[in-house]
Motif scaffolding. Structure first.
Motif, mmCIF file in Angstrom:
data_model
loop_
_atom_site.group_PDB
_atom_site.id
_atom_site.type_symbol
_atom_site.label_atom_id
_atom_site.label_comp_id
_atom_site.label_asym_id
_atom_site.label_seq_id
_atom_site.Cartn_x
_atom_site.Cartn_y
_atom_site.Cartn_z
ATOM 1 N N TRP A 52 0.826 -1.200 0.000
ATOM 2 C CA TRP A 52 0.000 0.000 0.000
ATOM 3 C C TRP A 52 0.873 1.268 0.000
ATOM 4 O O TRP A 52 0.569 2.228 -0.701
ATOM 5 C CB TRP A 52 -0.921 -0.012 1.227
ATOM 6 N N THR A 75 -8.170 7.103 -5.064
ATOM 7 C CA THR A 75 -8.525 6.173 -6.136
ATOM 8 C C THR A 75 -7.288 5.720 -6.890
ATOM 9 O O THR A 75 -7.152 4.546 -7.235
ATOM 10 C CB THR A 75 -9.526 6.833 -7.103
ATOM 11 N N LEU A 78 -5.427 3.079 -4.880
ATOM 12 C CA LEU A 78 -6.099 1.782 -4.969
ATOM 13 C C LEU A 78 -5.849 1.117 -6.319
ATOM 14 O O LEU A 78 -5.545 -0.076 -6.386
ATOM 15 C CB LEU A 78 -7.601 1.941 -4.725
ATOM 16 N N TRP A 81 -2.153 0.015 -6.493
ATOM 17 C CA TRP A 81 -1.969 -1.151 -5.629
ATOM 18 C C TRP A 81 -2.533 -2.405 -6.279
ATOM 19 O O TRP A 81 -1.899 -3.458 -6.271
ATOM 20 C CB TRP A 81 -2.639 -0.887 -4.278
ATOM 21 N N PHE A 82 -3.719 -2.290 -6.854
ATOM 22 C CA PHE A 82 -4.367 -3.432 -7.477
ATOM 23 C C PHE A 82 -3.580 -3.925 -8.695
ATOM 24 O O PHE A 82 -3.284 -5.119 -8.814
ATOM 25 C CB PHE A 82 -5.798 -3.057 -7.887
ATOM 26 N N GLY A 123 -7.250 -9.926 -5.730
ATOM 27 C CA GLY A 123 -7.030 -8.494 -5.527
ATOM 28 C C GLY A 123 -8.318 -7.732 -5.273
ATOM 29 O O GLY A 123 -8.371 -6.844 -4.411
ATOM 30 N N LEU A 124 -9.371 -8.066 -6.015
ATOM 31 C CA LEU A 124 -10.656 -7.397 -5.808
ATOM 32 C C LEU A 124 -11.215 -7.694 -4.412
ATOM 33 O O LEU A 124 -11.745 -6.796 -3.750
ATOM 34 C CB LEU A 124 -11.663 -7.841 -6.875
ATOM 35 N N ALA A 127 -9.322 -5.721 -1.918
ATOM 36 C CA ALA A 127 -9.678 -4.302 -1.981
ATOM 37 C C ALA A 127 -10.976 -4.019 -1.228
ATOM 38 O O ALA A 127 -11.182 -2.906 -0.751
ATOM 39 C CB ALA A 127 -9.799 -3.857 -3.437
#
Length: 154
Positions: A52, A75, A78, A81-82, A123-124, A127
């Motif tokens: 992160w 955003t 995120l 990171w994803f 990953g989703l 998140a």
């Protein structure tokens, strides 16, 4: 009446030595200690924090170059990171934070590596924050159970 309440308030009976279900990861065919043993929650959390912070640093770098605005910083963090997690997990089997903490993600269904689809779903779910909080007896979160993966020590 007090006796009835005390029976369920005191909790379950203590487990006697030798009656346990084994060690975490035994049902998955993983060793108890050493390489390929299940990673503990502290190491996994530290690896997530490192990933992160890398995403945050890259997003901040994007602000200096005008690619990301301050309004969309969270955003951008995120998304970075994803994408970083999916690409590195698919190519190497670990994220940069997991590399730093000596961890890797392995499939537990006898596949050679974690595929792109599994990396995206994992990953989703990460998140969303909530699925990793629900763990099984092995300490694997819902994201690992649904994608048939496990975070192990390298």
């Amino acid at each position: 009446m007090a006796r009835e309440i005390g029976s369920w308030l005191s909790g379950p009976e203590p487990v006697k030595p030798g009656e346990g279900e084994g060690y975490p990861g035994q049902a998955l065919g993983l060793p108890e200690t050493g390489p390929r043993s299940l990673a503990r929650m502290g190491r996994r959390f530290a690896a997530l924090l490192i990933d992160w912070l890398i995403g945050y640093g890259l997003a901040a770098l994007g602000i200096t170059f005008g690619i990301v605005s301050a309004a969309t910083l969270s955003t951008a963090v995120l998304v970075i990171w994803f994408v970083l997690g999916v690409i590195s997990l698919r190519l190497f089997g670990f994220t940069p934070g997991q590399l730093a903490m000596g961890l890797m993600v392995v499939p537990v269904d006898n596949r050679l590596h974690v595929g792109t689809g599994r990396a995206i779903v994992r990953g989703l779910l990460l998140a969303l924050v909530i699925p990793p909080l629900f763990t099984d007896a092995d300490g694997r979160g819902l994201q690992d159970r649904l994608t048939m993966t496990a975070v192990v020590r390298r």
